[in-house]
Motif scaffolding. Structure first.
Motif, short mmCIF file in Angstrom:
data_model
loop_
_atom_site.label_atom_id
_atom_site.label_comp_id
_atom_site.label_asym_id
_atom_site.label_seq_id
_atom_site.Cartn_x
_atom_site.Cartn_y
_atom_site.Cartn_z
N LYS A 297 0.83 -1.20 0.00
CA LYS A 297 0.00 0.00 0.00
C LYS A 297 0.86 1.25 0.00
CE LYS A 297 -4.14 -1.73 2.38
NZ LYS A 297 -4.95 -1.58 3.62
N ILE A 298 1.91 1.25 0.83
CA ILE A 298 2.78 2.41 0.92
C ILE A 298 3.51 2.63 -0.39
CG2 ILE A 298 4.86 3.30 2.05
CD1 ILE A 298 3.80 2.15 4.68
N TYR B 233 1.30 4.50 -2.67
CA TYR B 233 0.67 5.52 -1.85
C TYR B 233 0.37 6.80 -2.65
CZ TYR B 233 0.15 8.79 2.08
OH TYR B 233 -0.31 9.73 2.96
N GLY C 233 -7.50 5.30 4.64
CA GLY C 233 -6.05 5.47 4.57
C GLY C 233 -5.41 6.10 5.79
N THR D 3 -2.24 3.92 6.77
CA THR D 3 -1.22 4.00 5.71
C THR D 3 -0.56 5.37 5.70
OG1 THR D 3 -2.56 2.48 4.40
CG2 THR D 3 -0.81 3.64 3.25
N LYS E 140 3.35 5.95 6.64
CA LYS E 140 4.19 6.55 5.60
C LYS E 140 4.92 7.75 6.15
CE LYS E 140 5.41 7.14 1.18
NZ LYS E 140 6.12 8.43 1.26
#
Length: 426
Positions: A19-20, A23, A51, A54, A58
């Motif tokens: 996911k990152i 991103y 999100g 995430t 991040k």
């Protein structure tokens, strides 16, 4: 105390890493980094899968511990022995789904009072109202609270984000950074919705995604947190609210559609609001205006989920259908709400309707100035679209530049004080 990662946790970490890697940068990042210099605790609320985790992971990189209360064993420790939990997961730390262990909040307060460490705790949670209430009471003066919704149009387009304004000079400046979108492109965006997973993964089935989302929402937020007994009845209620997006709240109609009482309908709508599914826009009130409607309007905050619940299966069918105008208005209102929340600001939004059927879709009320906004699914709005703006002159407040947000391809004046604003400029 040793902790080993199970295969499921390893898989979860792998999925998060993916996911990152895909991103999409969030406009709220800057606000969070600024707030952590002022507050020892940052709380990010918002619906599931928008999100929150995430984004924070991040931002944190490898500089923070991370723990999720989704894990039953970790949740049990947090509930049973909050002090030991904080010894195990020491700040700086991200604690995910804090609503599952509100018992932690007083211990977080004691920790930050003792250490005075700014930005020590980053918390996330999916129950906006209850979390804000608990956090405000337990961490008064120590917590900065922000709300994250799904992706905004500007985030998807990877352009700068700022609170929406009707000021023509600022809108002209936005033209340098925004790409025009056609009717078809806008309704594809409306039909898809705003969940990050739908934009960071290729070939994802939108209908399957939203079906899974609804099931997770019912099984987790609704059953676990609010103790609604009949999930199928609540799903019918959810669909009934979706079918009325952009309308005044009518609890009797919602109750009749669903087979529940009006008080239950009121309670269940508050659940949708508290979990970030629905936004309520309050009517603008002024003592001078005597014939105003005082019932709030409700808007579904994710148009893709709203389309799924109301059975619009393609963007083309949605654009040509009976709810086309309601969905366009819902999307515009949601984008304006996001434009404020993404800067950590409360949206100063109202609407006007009176018993003479005069209506203004939105009013921005800032610094004792009223900025009227009409939302029209048309490419060529006429002066007729702004005819009700003049009722605001009776309030005694200054009336600023007005906007008609529409499907025009250009930013153009309608008259000396009102402009036609393309929807992609929000």
């Amino acid at each position: 105390m040793t902790v080993s990662l199970s295969s499921s946790k390893l898989k979860s970490n792998f999925i998060l890493a993916e996911k990152i890697a895909m991103y999409i940068k969030r406009a709220l990042e800057k606000t969070i980094l600024e707030m952590q210099d002022s507050f020892p605790v940052i709380l990010v609320t918002g619906p599931r899968q928008v999100g929150k985790t995430t984004m924070l992971r991040k931002l944190a990189g490898d500089q923070r511990n991370y723990v999720t209360l989704d894990d039953p064993m970790i949740r049990d420790l947090a509930v049973r022995d909050p002090e030991l939990f904080l010894q195990r997961f020491t700040p700086p730390v991200i604690i995910d789904e804090i609503q599952y262990a509100p018992q932690l909040l007083p211990y977080i307060k004691m920790y930050v009072d003792k250490s005075s460490q700014k930005g020590a705790f980053w918390l996330t949670g999916s129950q906006t109202f209850h979390l804000m209430k608990n956090a405000s009471e337990s961490l008064a003066g120590r917590v900065g609270i922000v709300q994250l919704l799904g992706l905004s149009n500007s985030e998807i387009q990877k352009t700068a984000s700022a609170p929406f304004t009707t000021d023509p000079d600022q809108l002209i400046n936005r033209l340098k950074f925004r790409s025009p979108q056609s009717l078809q492109e806008i309704f594809k965006r409306i039909h898809t919705g705003s969940m990050p997973a739908l934009y960071s993964q290729d070939n994802i089935n939108i209908e399957i995604f939203h079906s899974s989302y609804v099931q997770t929402y019912l099984q987790r937020d609704i059953r676990d947190l609010t103790q609604v007994g009949d999930e199928l009845t609540f799903l019918r209620f959810l669909s009934s609210v979706a079918a009325r997006t952009g309308q005044l709240i009518n609890y009797a109609d919602l109750a009749k559609d669903t087979g529940i009482s009006s008080p239950t309908a009121k309670q269940w709508l508050s659940i949708l609001v508290s979990s970030g599914m629905v936004a309520l826009i309050q009517p603008y009130y002024n003592n001078v205006l005597k014939r105003m409607v005082k019932t709030p309007k409700m808007y579904f905050l994710d148009t893709g989920l709203c389309a799924y619940l109301t059975r619009w299966t393609t963007p083309e069918a949605l654009e040509a259908g009976a709810m086309s105008g309601a969905f366009f208005e819902t999307w515009v209102v949601g984008e304006i709400i996001k434009s404020y929340l993404n800067q950590g600001k409360r949206p100063p939004l109202y609407f006007y309707r009176d018993k003479d059927q005069k209506e203004i879709d939105l009013i921005i009320h800032e610094n004792d100035v009223l900025y009227p906004i009409e939302i029209k699914k048309t490419s060529n709005p006429s002066r007729e679209a702004v005819k009700h703006f003049q009722v605001l002159e009776k309030t005694g407040l200054k009336v600023g530049t007005g906007s008609v947000i529409c499907l025009s391809s250009q930013l153009l004046p309608i008259n000396s004080n009102n402009w036609a604003v393309p929807a992609w400029l929000i």
